[in-house]
Write a protein that holds these residues in place. Structure first.
Motif, PDB file in Angstrom:
ATOM      1  N   GLU A 110       0.827  -1.209   0.000  1.00 49.97           N
ATOM      2  CA  GLU A 110       0.000   0.000   0.000  1.00 49.97           C
ATOM      3  C   GLU A 110       0.863   1.261   0.000  1.00 49.97           C
ATOM      4  O   GLU A 110       0.568   2.235  -0.712  1.00 49.97           O
ATOM      5  CB  GLU A 110      -0.927   0.012   1.223  1.00 49.97           C
ATOM      6  CG  GLU A 110      -2.040  -1.024   1.192  1.00 49.97           C
ATOM      7  CD  GLU A 110      -1.568  -2.409   1.641  1.00 49.97           C
ATOM      8  OE1 GLU A 110      -2.406  -3.328   1.629  1.00 49.97           O
ATOM      9  OE2 GLU A 110      -0.373  -2.562   1.991  1.00 49.97           O
ATOM     10  N   GLU A 111       1.956   1.237   0.778  1.00 49.74           N
ATOM     11  CA  GLU A 111       2.835   2.399   0.848  1.00 49.74           C
ATOM     12  C   GLU A 111       3.673   2.532  -0.416  1.00 49.74           C
ATOM     13  O   GLU A 111       3.930   3.649  -0.889  1.00 49.74           O
ATOM     14  CB  GLU A 111       3.722   2.301   2.091  1.00 49.74           C
ATOM     15  CG  GLU A 111       2.937   2.390   3.386  1.00 49.74           C
ATOM     16  CD  GLU A 111       3.825   2.339   4.622  1.00 49.74           C
ATOM     17  OE1 GLU A 111       5.064   2.474   4.480  1.00 49.74           O
ATOM     18  OE2 GLU A 111       3.278   2.155   5.719  1.00 49.74           O
ATOM     19  N   LEU A 112       4.100   1.398  -0.966  1.00 47.32           N
ATOM     20  CA  LEU A 112       4.853   1.441  -2.218  1.00 47.32           C
ATOM     21  C   LEU A 112       4.012   2.069  -3.329  1.00 47.32           C
ATOM     22  O   LEU A 112       4.476   2.987  -4.032  1.00 47.32           O
ATOM     23  CB  LEU A 112       5.279   0.023  -2.617  1.00 47.32           C
ATOM     24  CG  LEU A 112       5.892  -0.139  -4.019  1.00 47.32           C
ATOM     25  CD1 LEU A 112       7.186   0.654  -4.141  1.00 47.32           C
ATOM     26  CD2 LEU A 112       6.131  -1.610  -4.338  1.00 47.32           C
ATOM     27  N   ILE A 113       2.791   1.598  -3.488  1.00 48.08           N
ATOM     28  CA  ILE A 113       1.928   2.111  -4.556  1.00 48.08           C
ATOM     29  C   ILE A 113       1.597   3.587  -4.326  1.00 48.08           C
ATOM     30  O   ILE A 113       1.554   4.383  -5.280  1.00 48.08           O
ATOM     31  CB  ILE A 113       0.645   1.271  -4.667  1.00 48.08           C
ATOM     32  CG1 ILE A 113       0.970  -0.102  -5.252  1.00 48.08           C
ATOM     33  CG2 ILE A 113      -0.393   1.974  -5.516  1.00 48.08           C
ATOM     34  CD1 ILE A 113       1.539  -0.083  -6.659  1.00 48.08           C
ATOM     35  N   ALA A 114       1.378   3.966  -3.097  1.00 50.77           N
ATOM     36  CA  ALA A 114       1.076   5.371  -2.809  1.00 50.77           C
ATOM     37  C   ALA A 114       2.218   6.273  -3.241  1.00 50.77           C
ATOM     38  O   ALA A 114       1.998   7.351  -3.824  1.00 50.77           O
ATOM     39  CB  ALA A 114       0.783   5.548  -1.319  1.00 50.77           C
ATOM     40  N   ARG A 115       3.447   5.838  -2.983  1.00 50.21           N
ATOM     41  CA  ARG A 115       4.600   6.651  -3.371  1.00 50.21           C
ATOM     42  C   ARG A 115       4.791   6.648  -4.877  1.00 50.21           C
ATOM     43  O   ARG A 115       5.112   7.672  -5.478  1.00 50.21           O
ATOM     44  CB  ARG A 115       5.869   6.137  -2.678  1.00 50.21           C
ATOM     45  CG  ARG A 115       5.832   6.210  -1.171  1.00 50.21           C
ATOM     46  CD  ARG A 115       5.478   7.628  -0.699  1.00 50.21           C
ATOM     47  NE  ARG A 115       6.479   8.591  -1.096  1.00 50.21           N
ATOM     48  CZ  ARG A 115       6.206   9.799  -1.594  1.00 50.21           C
ATOM     49  NH1 ARG A 115       4.948  10.174  -1.785  1.00 50.21           N
ATOM     50  NH2 ARG A 115       7.175  10.635  -1.911  1.00 50.21           N
ATOM     51  N   VAL A 116       4.591   5.487  -5.511  1.00 52.25           N
ATOM     52  CA  VAL A 116       4.708   5.427  -6.970  1.00 52.25           C
ATOM     53  C   VAL A 116       3.689   6.358  -7.615  1.00 52.25           C
ATOM     54  O   VAL A 116       4.005   7.132  -8.533  1.00 52.25           O
ATOM     55  CB  VAL A 116       4.521   3.979  -7.480  1.00 52.25           C
ATOM     56  CG1 VAL A 116       4.356   3.962  -8.999  1.00 52.25           C
ATOM     57  CG2 VAL A 116       5.707   3.122  -7.071  1.00 52.25           C
ATOM     58  N   ALA A 117       2.451   6.316  -7.140  1.00 54.41           N
ATOM     59  CA  ALA A 117       1.392   7.137  -7.722  1.00 54.41           C
ATOM     60  C   ALA A 117       1.692   8.626  -7.595  1.00 54.41           C
ATOM     61  O   ALA A 117       1.321   9.421  -8.469  1.00 54.41           O
ATOM     62  CB  ALA A 117       0.053   6.808  -7.068  1.00 54.41           C
ATOM     63  N   SER A 118       2.386   9.010  -6.525  1.00 54.51           N
ATOM     64  CA  SER A 118       2.680  10.431  -6.320  1.00 54.51           C
ATOM     65  C   SER A 118       3.970  10.868  -7.015  1.00 54.51           C
ATOM     66  O   SER A 118       4.140  12.062  -7.288  1.00 54.51           O
ATOM     67  CB  SER A 118       2.780  10.735  -4.817  1.00 54.51           C
ATOM     68  OG  SER A 118       3.890  10.062  -4.246  1.00 54.51           O
ATOM     69  N   THR A 162      -1.489  -5.514  -7.943  1.00 44.69           N
ATOM     70  CA  THR A 162      -2.343  -5.008  -9.027  1.00 44.69           C
ATOM     71  C   THR A 162      -3.677  -4.500  -8.478  1.00 44.69           C
ATOM     72  O   THR A 162      -4.183  -3.461  -8.911  1.00 44.69           O
ATOM     73  CB  THR A 162      -2.582  -6.104 -10.073  1.00 44.69           C
ATOM     74  OG1 THR A 162      -1.318  -6.514 -10.620  1.00 44.69           O
ATOM     75  CG2 THR A 162      -3.484  -5.620 -11.186  1.00 44.69           C
ATOM     76  N   SER A 163      -4.238  -5.230  -7.522  1.00 45.14           N
ATOM     77  CA  SER A 163      -5.496  -4.817  -6.909  1.00 45.14           C
ATOM     78  C   SER A 163      -5.339  -3.495  -6.157  1.00 45.14           C
ATOM     79  O   SER A 163      -6.196  -2.607  -6.238  1.00 45.14           O
ATOM     80  CB  SER A 163      -5.987  -5.909  -5.960  1.00 45.14           C
ATOM     81  OG  SER A 163      -7.155  -5.509  -5.291  1.00 45.14           O
ATOM     82  N   ILE A 164      -4.237  -3.368  -5.441  1.00 45.68           N
ATOM     83  CA  ILE A 164      -3.969  -2.127  -4.697  1.00 45.68           C
ATOM     84  C   ILE A 164      -3.721  -0.969  -5.659  1.00 45.68           C
ATOM     85  O   ILE A 164      -4.210   0.147  -5.459  1.00 45.68           O
ATOM     86  CB  ILE A 164      -2.768  -2.325  -3.756  1.00 45.68           C
ATOM     87  CG1 ILE A 164      -3.109  -3.352  -2.669  1.00 45.68           C
ATOM     88  CG2 ILE A 164      -2.326  -1.006  -3.127  1.00 45.68           C
ATOM     89  CD1 ILE A 164      -1.907  -3.846  -1.893  1.00 45.68           C
ATOM     90  N   ALA A 165      -2.963  -1.229  -6.725  1.00 50.55           N
ATOM     91  CA  ALA A 165      -2.623  -0.183  -7.690  1.00 50.55           C
ATOM     92  C   ALA A 165      -3.865   0.360  -8.386  1.00 50.55           C
ATOM     93  O   ALA A 165      -3.947   1.555  -8.695  1.00 50.55           O
ATOM     94  CB  ALA A 165      -1.631  -0.721  -8.716  1.00 50.55           C
ATOM     95  N   ALA A 166      -4.843  -0.510  -8.648  1.00 46.73           N
ATOM     96  CA  ALA A 166      -6.054  -0.088  -9.356  1.00 46.73           C
ATOM     97  C   ALA A 166      -6.785   1.022  -8.605  1.00 46.73           C
ATOM     98  O   ALA A 166      -7.436   1.874  -9.224  1.00 46.73           O
ATOM     99  CB  ALA A 166      -6.975  -1.284  -9.558  1.00 46.73           C
ATOM    100  N   LYS A 167      -6.663   1.043  -7.302  1.00 46.92           N
ATOM    101  CA  LYS A 167      -7.342   2.059  -6.496  1.00 46.92           C
ATOM    102  C   LYS A 167      -6.751   3.447  -6.719  1.00 46.92           C
ATOM    103  O   LYS A 167      -7.388   4.456  -6.401  1.00 46.92           O
ATOM    104  CB  LYS A 167      -7.279   1.686  -5.021  1.00 46.92           C
ATOM    105  CG  LYS A 167      -7.967   0.361  -4.695  1.00 46.92           C
ATOM    106  CD  LYS A 167      -7.757  -0.030  -3.243  1.00 46.92           C
ATOM    107  CE  LYS A 167      -8.369  -1.393  -2.948  1.00 46.92           C
ATOM    108  NZ  LYS A 167      -8.130  -1.819  -1.546  1.00 46.92           N
ATOM    109  N   THR A 168      -5.514   3.520  -7.239  1.00 48.04           N
ATOM    110  CA  THR A 168      -4.870   4.808  -7.512  1.00 48.04           C
ATOM    111  C   THR A 168      -4.954   5.174  -8.991  1.00 48.04           C
ATOM    112  O   THR A 168      -4.448   6.225  -9.392  1.00 48.04           O
ATOM    113  CB  THR A 168      -3.390   4.778  -7.093  1.00 48.04           C
ATOM    114  OG1 THR A 168      -2.656   3.910  -7.983  1.00 48.04           O
ATOM    115  CG2 THR A 168      -3.227   4.294  -5.666  1.00 48.04           C
ATOM    116  N   GLY A 169      -5.563   4.310  -9.799  1.00 48.09           N
ATOM    117  CA  GLY A 169      -5.647   4.555 -11.232  1.00 48.09           C
ATOM    118  C   GLY A 169      -4.538   3.915 -12.032  1.00 48.09           C
ATOM    119  O   GLY A 169      -4.520   4.020 -13.266  1.00 48.09           O
ATOM    120  N   LEU A 170      -3.597   3.243 -11.369  1.00 47.01           N
ATOM    121  CA  LEU A 170      -2.523   2.542 -12.073  1.00 47.01           C
ATOM    122  C   LEU A 170      -3.013   1.166 -12.512  1.00 47.01           C
ATOM    123  O   LEU A 170      -3.477   0.378 -11.695  1.00 47.01           O
ATOM    124  CB  LEU A 170      -1.305   2.382 -11.162  1.00 47.01           C
ATOM    125  CG  LEU A 170      -0.426   3.620 -10.972  1.00 47.01           C
ATOM    126  CD1 LEU A 170       0.537   3.401  -9.806  1.00 47.01           C
ATOM    127  CD2 LEU A 170       0.340   3.942 -12.243  1.00 47.01           C
TER     128      LEU A 170
END
Length: 217
Positions: A119-127, A148-156
């Motif tokens: 969750e923290e990795l994807i949050a940082r990648v998205a930003s 992939t499921s977590i990333a989808a929540k950020t639009g990735l």
């Protein structure tokens, strides 16, 4: 940490672009950052590493390479790291959770995701990723599904995937996936078999992909 074959595949397969800014999250020895520098000689590359010994090793490796002016090794956790957005982000992140620990804290940090949950990795990648940028990551198949499921929540969303097998009789043991914010991208999937059925001879496809990096080829 040893240099893993699957990480080398990520470094050789990922689209590192032309020029631009590139980030390697959890650079370890500096492998991905150095491979990216070799493939994209005009990129500016930041390689972030939290472990003290790994940071020192990556720094030494970069300074001893032809890419010292191109790669900047940064001693930091990725969570508080701030920078201008990147065109490409690469990562071979830790993925074990709730597994038995090694007595070696460096091994635990490299393999277990306590300090960098997905969750923290994807949050940082998205930003940190540009709207048109790409995120390339290597994980085992089950963990890739979770990411992939977590990333989808950020639009990735994934647009390209490479499945790795030790040989044609073995199941997929690692997956390289590329993510983008482009929700209209049509995902494509490739497969790479590392060894011939004898389990010792490298396949022609593997040799072709890694030839620019492996001295034995």
């Amino acid at each position: 940490m040893k240099v893993c074959t699957d990480s080398c595949v990520l470094g050789a397969y990922a689209d590192t672009g032309v020029g631009g800014r590139l980030l390697d999250i959890g650079t370890g020895t500096g492998l991905l950052a150095l491979m990216a520098a070799q493939r994209n000689p005009t990129a500016q590359i930041d390689a972030v590493e939290v472990d003290d010994a790994a940071f020192q090793q990556a720094t030494e490796n970069v300074q001893a390479s032809p890419f010292a002016e191109q790669v900047r090794v940064i001693h930091s956790r990725i969570q508080p790291f701030l920078a201008e957005p990147y065109d490409r982000i690469l990562s071979n992140p830790p993925f074990y959770s709730n597994h038995l620990r090694s007595p070696d804290s460096a091994v635990n940090r490299a393999l277990h995701n306590d300090e960098l949950p997905f969750e923290e990795l994807i949050a940082r990648v998205a930003s940190l990723l540009k709207p048109e940028g790409q995120f390339w990551v290597l994980l085992p198949p089950f963990e890739m599904e979770r990411l992939t499921s977590i990333a989808a929540k950020t639009g990735l969303r994934p647009f390209r995937q490479l499945n790795l097998r030790h040989n044609s009789r073995k199941p997929v043991f690692r997956t390289v996936t590329a993510f983008t914010f482009d929700g209209l991208a049509t995902p494509t999937t490739d497969e790479l078999i590392i060894f011939e059925p004898d389990g010792k001879t490298y396949s022609a496809a593997f040799r072709e992909l890694l030839q620019p990096f492996y001295l034995i080829f």
